[in-house]
Design a protein around this motif. Sequence first.
Motif, PDB file in Angstrom:
ATOM      1  N   GLY A 335       0.789  -1.226   0.000  1.00 11.09           N
ATOM      2  CA  GLY A 335       0.000   0.000   0.000  1.00 11.09           C
ATOM      3  C   GLY A 335       0.819   1.273   0.000  1.00 11.09           C
ATOM      4  N   ILE A 336       2.152   1.142  -0.097  1.00 13.49           N
ATOM      5  CA  ILE A 336       3.019   2.319   0.033  1.00 13.49           C
ATOM      6  C   ILE A 336       2.784   3.330  -1.084  1.00 13.49           C
ATOM      7  N   ARG A 337       2.378   2.886  -2.255  1.00 13.30           N
ATOM      8  CA  ARG A 337       2.151   3.805  -3.373  1.00 13.30           C
ATOM      9  C   ARG A 337       1.106   4.862  -3.007  1.00 13.30           C
ATOM     10  N   GLY A 338       0.141   4.477  -2.173  1.00 15.42           N
ATOM     11  CA  GLY A 338      -0.920   5.407  -1.807  1.00 15.42           C
ATOM     12  C   GLY A 338      -0.433   6.620  -1.041  1.00 15.42           C
ATOM     13  N   LEU A 339       0.704   6.497  -0.347  1.00 13.89           N
ATOM     14  CA  LEU A 339       1.218   7.621   0.427  1.00 13.89           C
ATOM     15  C   LEU A 339       1.893   8.670  -0.444  1.00 13.89           C
ATOM     16  N   ASP A 342      -1.872  12.378  -4.160  1.00 12.97           N
ATOM     17  CA  ASP A 342      -2.590  13.472  -3.507  1.00 12.97           C
ATOM     18  C   ASP A 342      -3.669  12.913  -2.593  1.00 12.97           C
ATOM     19  N   GLN A 343      -3.571  13.214  -1.288  1.00 13.72           N
ATOM     20  CA  GLN A 343      -4.508  12.646  -0.315  1.00 13.72           C
ATOM     21  C   GLN A 343      -5.917  13.205  -0.445  1.00 13.72           C
ATOM     22  N   VAL A 344      -6.085  14.361  -1.105  1.00 14.46           N
ATOM     23  CA  VAL A 344      -7.417  14.962  -1.235  1.00 14.46           C
ATOM     24  C   VAL A 344      -8.344  14.058  -2.034  1.00 14.46           C
ATOM     25  N   ARG A 345      -7.777  13.213  -2.890  1.00 14.46           N
ATOM     26  CA  ARG A 345      -8.585  12.381  -3.775  1.00 14.46           C
ATOM     27  C   ARG A 345      -9.163  11.149  -3.080  1.00 14.46           C
ATOM     28  N   SER A 346      -8.774  10.881  -1.859  1.00 15.52           N
ATOM     29  CA  SER A 346      -9.209   9.635  -1.218  1.00 15.52           C
ATOM     30  C   SER A 346      -9.499   9.861   0.261  1.00 15.52           C
ATOM     31  N   LYS A 347     -10.691   9.403   0.702  1.00 15.99           N
ATOM     32  CA  LYS A 347     -11.021   9.481   2.127  1.00 15.99           C
ATOM     33  C   LYS A 347     -10.114   8.550   2.932  1.00 15.99           C
ATOM     34  N   TRP A 348      -9.730   7.427   2.307  1.00 20.71           N
ATOM     35  CA  TRP A 348      -8.847   6.486   3.005  1.00 20.71           C
ATOM     36  C   TRP A 348      -7.532   7.154   3.355  1.00 20.71           C
ATOM     37  N   VAL A 350      -6.962  10.360   3.795  1.00 19.27           N
ATOM     38  CA  VAL A 350      -7.184  11.362   4.850  1.00 19.27           C
ATOM     39  C   VAL A 350      -7.238  10.663   6.206  1.00 19.27           C
ATOM     40  N   THR A 351      -7.960   9.546   6.263  1.00 17.32           N
ATOM     41  CA  THR A 351      -8.048   8.768   7.502  1.00 17.32           C
ATOM     42  C   THR A 351      -6.678   8.220   7.898  1.00 17.32           C
ATOM     43  N   LYS A 352      -5.929   7.756   6.893  1.00 16.13           N
ATOM     44  CA  LYS A 352      -4.596   7.204   7.169  1.00 16.13           C
ATOM     45  C   LYS A 352      -3.657   8.280   7.709  1.00 16.13           C
ATOM     46  N   MET A 353      -3.744   9.483   7.159  1.00 13.05           N
ATOM     47  CA  MET A 353      -2.888  10.568   7.638  1.00 13.05           C
ATOM     48  C   MET A 353      -3.218  10.911   9.082  1.00 13.05           C
ATOM     49  N   ASP A 354      -4.488  10.923   9.428  1.00  9.72           N
ATOM     50  CA  ASP A 354      -4.885  11.178  10.823  1.00  9.72           C
ATOM     51  C   ASP A 354      -4.350  10.094  11.746  1.00  9.72           C
ATOM     52  N   GLN A 355      -4.413   8.835  11.287  1.00 10.39           N
ATOM     53  CA  GLN A 355      -3.895   7.733  12.102  1.00 10.39           C
ATOM     54  C   GLN A 355      -2.389   7.865  12.304  1.00 10.39           C
ATOM     55  N   ILE A 356      -1.665   8.199  11.249  1.00  9.70           N
ATOM     56  CA  ILE A 356      -0.208   8.345  11.340  1.00  9.70           C
ATOM     57  C   ILE A 356       0.152   9.437  12.342  1.00  9.70           C
ATOM     58  N   ARG A 357      -0.550  10.578  12.260  1.00 14.02           N
ATOM     59  CA  ARG A 357      -0.261  11.680  13.176  1.00 14.02           C
ATOM     60  C   ARG A 357      -0.496  11.302  14.631  1.00 14.02           C
ATOM     61  N   VAL A 376       4.202  13.497  -4.832  1.00 11.98           N
ATOM     62  CA  VAL A 376       3.214  14.452  -5.346  1.00 11.98           C
ATOM     63  C   VAL A 376       2.877  15.464  -4.259  1.00 11.98           C
ATOM     64  N   LYS A 377       2.810  16.721  -4.627  1.00  7.07           N
ATOM     65  CA  LYS A 377       2.474  17.772  -3.678  1.00  7.07           C
ATOM     66  C   LYS A 377       1.076  17.522  -3.113  1.00  7.07           C
ATOM     67  N   GLY A 378       0.940  17.578  -1.812  1.00  9.82           N
ATOM     68  CA  GLY A 378      -0.324  17.300  -1.150  1.00  9.82           C
ATOM     69  C   GLY A 378      -0.469  15.875  -0.681  1.00  9.82           C
ATOM     70  N   SER A 379       0.507  15.022  -1.020  1.00 12.03           N
ATOM     71  CA  SER A 379       0.456  13.621  -0.594  1.00 12.03           C
ATOM     72  C   SER A 379       0.892  13.491   0.859  1.00 12.03           C
TER      73      SER A 379
END
Length: 394
Positions: A335-339, A342-348, A350-357, A376-379
């Motif tokens: 799943g590393i490619r997803g990081l 751009d996170q704006v395109r996926s709710k997953w 956004v949720t993953k970024m909150d979990q990481i933080r 990618v900028k915003g990722s």
Amino acid sequence: MLSLLFSLPTSFFALLLLLLLSYNAFTVFSVHVPKNRKPLLLPSPPTLSNLSSPHNPPPFNDTHFPLLPNTTQSFSLSAKSRRVRKHKRGLRSLRSEPNSPFSLFRARLKAFFDNSSCKLRFFMTWISPLKEFGERELVSVESLFKSHPEACLIIVSKSLDSHLGTQILKPFVSNGFKVMAIAPDFGYIFKDTHAEAWFNRLKEGNVNPGEVSLGQNLSNLLRLALLYKFGGAYIDADVMVLKSFSKLRNTIGAQNFDATTGKWSRLNNAVLIFDKRHPLLFKFIEEFALTFDGNKWGHNGPYLISRVVARVSGRPGFNFTVLPPSAFYPVDWRGIRGLFIDQVRSKWLVTKMDQIRKESFAVHLWNRHSRKLRVVKGSIVDSIISSCCIFCNT
């Protein structure tokens, strides 16, 4: 002349034709074997072991000279021979000091620790050429010092322990961070552990290095021996540190979690935090020496850690903590490619970024699977880099 030829009987021409055919057949099907020929030189055998013993006779007897060489076998032997030479070159490139009662590695490391006030010791290993130590690895070092400004970092690497390597790390040193690259002295680092005898057998050619990179397997062993000898934290050069490790002690991270059983299914060795001479490290090193297999990826690394921990869990004397995947491996290699998108395109995302933080001390970027990906900028990776960089405006 024509009259003479026409006067000869037909049988003469038939005899002449037979003689010509016989001569032609002899020249076509005969093989000329020169006298006093030299023995056939064969490619080097496919292993580092000594093949001159009576139990390993040569593949061909000198009295046999094949008319057509077996090209398939020759290619196979040649390919294996090249692999053996590559492993030998890898071993030479990782060797730094001749056998000597005095270890320059030990003296330099002692001086570094004596002159530095280290709140926490970090170790990295870098077995690749210097030119491959790029922006991602530098960001990893930045993230470490962003979360641990009073820490010491020792990068055990022959390629970085050079004039050019010093220039690469100079910005950190100039800004007061305690970092040093030092070439390994395997004899000193492995001394008085099971790794010592194994490494000696390897140098003597009595260990088959296998298909997997020898440098990678030596790195797997080196991190264990460094922590066993000195204590501290080890991180891979593709790990981004997000929070302080100061409250973590004798800790391993789970890579995968079984939701059905509620237990980990695989551990990883990209992040290890241990006290000096911890018994679990001793068991890891012992397992490496006894079960080394250079033909299976991960066998001497993550799988080794998982095997040993599964055996010793619950036994007295082995006090350690296994953290959930979110601590160091919030996404696995699949799943590393997803990081990187751009996170704006996926709710997953956004949720993953909150979990990481909230839950992650670090993020392993699985460089083997992500090194060619563009940030990618915003990722999520872009956000991590922005939050942990030290030289953001340089």
